[in-house]
Design an enzyme around this catalytic site. Structure first.
Site, PDB file in Angstrom:
ATOM      1  N   THR A 249      56.359  33.804  44.711  1.00 50.72           N
ATOM      2  CA  THR A 249      57.028  33.977  43.422  1.00 50.72           C
ATOM      3  C   THR A 249      55.973  34.441  42.431  1.00 50.72           C
ATOM      4  O   THR A 249      55.025  33.717  42.157  1.00 50.72           O
ATOM      5  CB  THR A 249      57.645  32.666  42.914  1.00 50.72           C
ATOM      6  OG1 THR A 249      56.609  31.692  42.864  1.00 50.72           O
ATOM      7  CG2 THR A 249      58.743  32.173  43.809  1.00 50.72           C
ATOM      8  N   GLY A 250      56.109  35.640  42.003  1.00 49.43           N
ATOM      9  CA  GLY A 250      55.126  36.187  41.064  1.00 49.43           C
ATOM     10  C   GLY A 250      55.741  36.337  39.692  1.00 49.43           C
ATOM     11  O   GLY A 250      56.857  35.876  39.443  1.00 49.43           O
ATOM     12  N   ASP A 391      47.291  48.595  40.558  1.00 51.61           N
ATOM     13  CA  ASP A 391      47.151  47.126  40.601  1.00 51.61           C
ATOM     14  C   ASP A 391      46.446  46.755  41.907  1.00 51.61           C
ATOM     15  O   ASP A 391      46.789  45.784  42.574  1.00 51.61           O
ATOM     16  CB  ASP A 391      48.530  46.455  40.528  1.00 51.61           C
ATOM     17  CG  ASP A 391      48.429  44.961  40.238  1.00 51.61           C
ATOM     18  OD1 ASP A 391      47.336  44.506  39.843  1.00 51.61           O
ATOM     19  OD2 ASP A 391      49.428  44.240  40.419  1.00 51.61           O
TER      20      ASP A 391
HETATM   21  P1  ADP Z   1      54.223  40.897  43.103  1.00 51.59           P
HETATM   22  O1  ADP Z   1      54.497  42.059  42.205  1.00 51.59           O
HETATM   23  O2  ADP Z   1      55.040  39.706  42.775  1.00 51.59           O
HETATM   24  O3  ADP Z   1      52.745  40.623  43.244  1.00 51.59           O
HETATM   25  P2  ADP Z   1      54.032  41.733  45.870  1.00 51.59           P
HETATM   26  O4  ADP Z   1      54.672  42.963  46.417  1.00 51.59           O
HETATM   27  O5  ADP Z   1      52.553  41.748  45.697  1.00 51.59           O
HETATM   28  O6  ADP Z   1      54.774  41.357  44.520  1.00 51.59           O
HETATM   29  O7  ADP Z   1      54.444  40.524  46.814  1.00 51.59           O
HETATM   30  C1  ADP Z   1      54.004  39.223  46.556  1.00 51.59           C
HETATM   31  C2  ADP Z   1      53.503  38.579  47.816  1.00 51.59           C
HETATM   32  O8  ADP Z   1      54.516  38.577  48.798  1.00 51.59           O
HETATM   33  C3  ADP Z   1      52.354  39.300  48.441  1.00 51.59           C
HETATM   34  O9  ADP Z   1      51.122  38.854  47.936  1.00 51.59           O
HETATM   35  C4  ADP Z   1      52.484  38.988  49.897  1.00 51.59           C
HETATM   36  O10 ADP Z   1      51.886  37.753  50.187  1.00 51.59           O
HETATM   37  C5  ADP Z   1      53.985  38.855  50.065  1.00 51.59           C
HETATM   38  N1  ADP Z   1      54.568  40.108  50.559  1.00 51.59           N
HETATM   39  C6  ADP Z   1      55.052  41.125  49.845  1.00 51.59           C
HETATM   40  N2  ADP Z   1      55.521  42.105  50.606  1.00 51.59           N
HETATM   41  C7  ADP Z   1      55.333  41.696  51.873  1.00 51.59           C
HETATM   42  C8  ADP Z   1      55.613  42.264  53.158  1.00 51.59           C
HETATM   43  N3  ADP Z   1      56.191  43.460  53.281  1.00 51.59           N
HETATM   44  N4  ADP Z   1      55.293  41.536  54.248  1.00 51.59           N
HETATM   45  C9  ADP Z   1      54.709  40.345  54.147  1.00 51.59           C
HETATM   46  N5  ADP Z   1      54.429  39.754  52.974  1.00 51.59           N
HETATM   47  C10 ADP Z   1      54.732  40.413  51.852  1.00 51.59           C
HETATM   48 MG    MG Z   2      51.225  41.514  44.150  1.00 49.99          MG
END
Ligand code: ADP
Ligand code: MG
Length: 508
Positions: A249-250, A391
């Site tokens: 959850t970001g 980013d």
């Molecule tokens: P945010 O903008 O919230 O940072 P991210 O795309 O970085 O979104 O996703 C948040 C987290 O979810 C990542 O740090 C990773 O751990 C996990 N995550 C995102 N996409 C994937 C994926 N395709 N497969 C596995 N884990 C993922």
């Molecule tokens: Mg991210």
């Protein structure tokens, strides 16, 4: 027949016959003491009519002559059945999902639900759903005892109460595991039973509170009812087999793990993630400059409401990932885009997501490999995909199957974006710092990395970051001027040799 021509027979009504008229009574009848006594006797036949709940809940023989009482009994039964059905539906709907919907608000509040029993006295009125049916003890009459002499059994009889208390445990909330007390003839004292009941009550309240908080917090993290509905539809349409837990959850998104199903007769990957972009509008403002000034989205941006702008984030990530895929950069593959939900292939295995680079404990050789991979990916991204990640850091790089995977590209822009080169400089800073800290001797300085990625030859003075940034800003300014002169489209910065831009991107 009377004077108006009516017969003495009751006229036939189209809606059925009229009830027979009450026999008339004379004034002397009304005043009669005899009649008054008779009416008093009749009233005694309905002793609890004034307060039907008392007899209804006290376990007395209920008087079914009272319509009100019957109605209440039926209502109670009906409510109970509805509540049971609701619980069943709630469980079925939520399954093992971490995101659960509570139907609690639809439950009927019964007057007896709030009944708090005293320390030592069992709530004798709580007789609903009494499962003690096989040899249900005879109803204790109002006088409080049955039998005679030595065989007298009072409502406080220990054995009887004990068994009844054990049986009542079945009425505790379904999540409370009560075991088979009845089977082993367990007798619970009132005190024990009351404490247990109290405990269950407070547990239920606690879990309701927790659930409430969870609901609230998940909603804050973007899974609002609309989003849930969208997710639910994906499952019910068979696109997804099921949605499992939440991976992350970001600030801008919530990521769920899910199992793919079928989409237009094509299989969706076995393991996928759902990247749900937040629909709360407080965060996206910080990010609008990434999209507002991206010419690909510029026209649409100005016309959209905030909710739709959030969809653009998802769409932007999809387009950027497609470009990356084309260039052969390891990154998630897009399976589907639905409004602000992006379904991506899962980087990881058996529900375990690949670790972020920052969480890995790679040996020196692997770290060096990772560095060179990142360097190559940055170059490809810039030169082949015409993109700047914007980013890029050890948080958005995953380590999977011996290589680095790039994720999180919703904010990525083209280098010609008014701040594109500044974003790239920041990316370079993160990458250089990380690999240098992790002991990769070959890791270039931020300035060298910037030049290496862009193919530009900006003057490097290691001591003077401001000087380097000034060069970057000058480049951006020239590009901006060019855009103003020549229209929306920009020229690719990577092919610029430093002279004033003359060519339009479309001319290339
Ligand atoms: P945010 O903008 O919230 O940072 P991210 O795309 O970085 O979104 O996703 C948040 C987290 O979810 C990542 O740090 C990773 O751990 C996990 N995550 C995102 N996409 C994937 C994926 N395709 N497969 C596995 N884990 C993922
Ligand atoms: Mg991210």
């Amino acid at each position: 027949m009377d004077q108006l021509g009516r017969t003495s027979e009751t006229p036939k009504s189209p809606w059925g016959g009229c009830p027979p008229a009450m026999p008339s009574c004379s004034l002397s009848d009304v005043m009669s003491q005899e009649l008054a006594r008779q009416l008093e006797e009749e009233n005694k036949a309905f002793p609890s009519l004034t307060n039907p709940e008392v007899s209804l809940l006290s376990g007395e023989e209920t008087d079914t002559n009272s319509d009100l009482m019957l109605a209440r009994l039926l209502q109670m039964q009906y409510d109970r059945e509805c509540d049971t059905q609701l619980r069943r539906e709630e469980r079925k709907y939520n399954g093992e999902s971490k995101v659960s919907i509570s139907f609690e608000n639809y439950r009927t509040a019964h007057p007896y639900d709030g009944s708090e029993s005293s320390e030592d006295e069992v709530d004798w009125q709580d007789t609903r759903d009494d499962p003690y049916k096989p040899d249900k003890p005879q109803v204790t009459p109002r006088k409080g005892f049955t039998g005679k002499g030595k065989n007298i059994t009072t409502k406080h009889d220990e054995v009887l109460c004990g068994r009844k208390n054990t049986a009542r445990m079945d009425n505790f909330a379904p999540e409370v595991l009560v075991g088979d007390g009845l089977g082993m003839d367990l007798k619970l004292s009132n005190q024990v039973f009351n404490s247990l009941k109290q405990h269950c009550h407070s547990e239920q309240r606690r879990s309701a509170r927790l659930h409430d908080k969870k609901e609230h917090s998940t909603a804050e993290q973007a899974v609002d009812p609309r989003t849930r509905l969208l997710m639910y539809k994906m499952v019910s349409a068979g696109t997804l087999e099921r949605i499992n837990g939440c991976i992350s959850t970001g600030k801008e998104s919530v990521v769920f793990h899910a199992n793919g199903g079928m989409l237009e007769e094509q299989p969706v990957p076995e393991e996928v993630v759902l990247k749900v972009f937040k629909t709360t509008l407080n965060e996206f403002k910080n990010r609008d400059r990434y999209i507002k000034d991206d010419y690909r989205f510029k026209d649409r941006f100005s016309k959209l409401n905030p909710r739709k702008i959030i969809r653009l984030w998802a769409e932007k990530e999809m387009h950027n990932l497609a470009r990356m895929k084309k260039a052969g950069i390891p990154c998630p593959e897009v399976a589907l885009l639905r409004k602000h939900i992006l379904v991506l292939s899962f980087i990881g295995k058996d529900h375990v997501p690949a670790p972020k680079l920052k969480d890995t404990m790679l040996g020196a050789a692997d770290m060096k490999t990772a560095y060179y991979q990142v360097l190559q990916m940055m170059q490809q991204l810039y030169q082949e995909c015409n993109l700047v990640h914007a980013d890029l850091s050890e948080y958005n790089m995953l380590w999977h199957q011996g290589q680095v995977w790039l994720i999180d590209v919703s904010q990525s822009v083209e280098p010609s974006h008014p701040h594109g080169l500044q974003f790239l400089f920041r990316d370079c800073t993160n990458v250089s710092t990380f690999f240098q800290k992790r002991g990769v001797a070959e890791a270039m300085s931020v300035y060298e990395l910037f030049n290496c990625v862009t193919g530009l030859d900006l003057t490097i003075n290691e001591e003077d970051e401001a000087e380097f940034l000034a060069q970057i800003e000058a480049l951006e300014k020239r590009n901006e001027d060019h855009v103003q002169k020549r229209g929306k489209k920009t020229f690719p910065l990577s092919s610029w040799d430093g002279s004033p831009p003359l060519k339009h991107a479309a001319d290339d």
